[in-house]
Design a protein around this motif. Structure first.
Motif, short mmCIF file in Angstrom:
data_model
loop_
_atom_site.label_atom_id
_atom_site.label_comp_id
_atom_site.label_asym_id
_atom_site.label_seq_id
_atom_site.Cartn_x
_atom_site.Cartn_y
_atom_site.Cartn_z
N GLU A 162 -4.99 8.67 2.86
CA GLU A 162 -6.33 9.01 2.37
C GLU A 162 -7.39 8.10 3.00
N SER B 78 0.85 -1.20 0.00
CA SER B 78 0.00 0.00 0.00
C SER B 78 0.88 1.24 0.00
N GLU C 259 -2.08 6.32 -0.26
CA GLU C 259 -3.31 5.53 -0.14
C GLU C 259 -3.69 5.33 1.32
#
Length: 311
Positions: free
Chosen positions: A252, A245, A249
């Motif tokens: 957010e 990840s 990402e």
């Protein structure tokens, strides 16, 4: 568990030590602990030494007890702190590691030694996913010292006939962790929302990636390995989710779970010692029957709920 196994946990009052102690007791283990800080739940422990590994009387702490395993979590837990004070990071890990291994050799030779190492030993790998056979090339004092601890124990296993298991932990997170990326983003985003600020700025580019593993999954992976028979004198396991990840990402997704309208920006400056991209190959762990229960969104939801409650 008909005959409860007994575990000694060092670094027992830290984030992961606290979670591991709870999960171990739930699973039927008896636990002993060592840490400079008193435990949050003293009732869980058979005995607890509030001391350093340099000074604790191990014979007295474990008197009359046949030990099944040592889970060695004590030591530094920050790449940035290790860059600022390399010798302090070295001193917090290596002498205590040697002392524990010597204690096993002398008094508890039947016990298994579980070293909680770090994916930091891999540094910047040339390819992903990272397997346990990926060459070790640490790029921070923290990673170097974990690699030295691994080497020390592997050699002790060879000459002293010890059973050593190394856990290379990737990016563990969860409620009660009050440092690192997810804690920083949650607190700054909540404060920004209160103050009417519309954005926060993080280090790096946002494209850096990690393999995040929820703390309960880490604990269950550890207990799964402890419960299995010894297959060799030296064993190494990656502890991760197997999912890569990006930092952007994760930030957010966390902001969305916090329910705040905050934009995430990045300054483009990558801190010294930070690797670019990580993703673990966890085939060895999966082959033992372990399966992660929490995906990233579910884990971050748990963190967001806790972060809002304490903010």
């Amino acid at each position: 568990m008909n005959n409860p196994k007994t575990i000694l946990i060092t670094g027992a009052s830290g984030f992961l030590g606290t979670w591991l102690s709870r999960e171990a007791v739930k699973a039927g283990f008896k636990i002993y602990g060592i840490d400079l800080r008193t435990p949050l739940q003293p009732q869980l422990w058979e005995n607890f030494a509030t001391a350093s590994l340099d000074t604790v009387d191990l014979e007295q702490l474990m008197e009359g007890c046949t030990l099944d395993a040592i889970c060695h979590l004590a030591g530094g837990a920050s790449v940035s702190a290790s860059v600022k004070d390399p010798f302090g990071d070295f001193s917090s890990l290596l002498p205590g590691t040697a002392r524990l291994a010597t204690y096993l050799k002398k008094s508890q030779a039947q016990a298994r030694f579980f070293l909680f190492s770090s994916a930091a030993v891999y540094g910047n790998p040339e390819s992903l996913p990272i397997t346990e056979d990926t060459p070790i090339k640490p790029i921070s004092p923290y990673g170097i010292h974990k690699a030295i601890a691994e080497s020390l124990l592997c050699n002790y296993a060879r000459i002293f006939d010890l059973n050593i298991t190394i856990f290379r932990i990737f990016s563990v997170y969860g409620p009660e962790l009050r440092k690192q990326l997810i804690w920083d983003v949650s607190q700054r985003a909540l404060s920004a929302e209160e103050e009417g600020v519309k954005s926060i700025t993080l280090f790096g580019t946002g494209a850096e990636s990690r393999d995040f593993m929820y703390v309960k999954d880490v604990c269950q992976a550890v207990l799964t390995v402890i419960s299995k028979p010894v297959s060799s004198k030296i064993q190494i396991y990656n502890l991760g989710s197997g999912v890569e990840s990006s930092i952007a990402e994760v930030a957010e997704l966390l902001v969305n779970n916090l329910g705040v309208d905050i934009k995430i920006q990045f300054d483009g400056i990558v801190p010294k010692g930070d690797p670019a991209n990580w993703r673990a190959d966890i085939s060895k762990l999966l082959n033992l029957g372990f399966t992660p229960r929490y995906n990233l969104n579910e884990g971050l939801h748990q963190v967001a709920t806790w972060a809002k409650a304490i903010h």
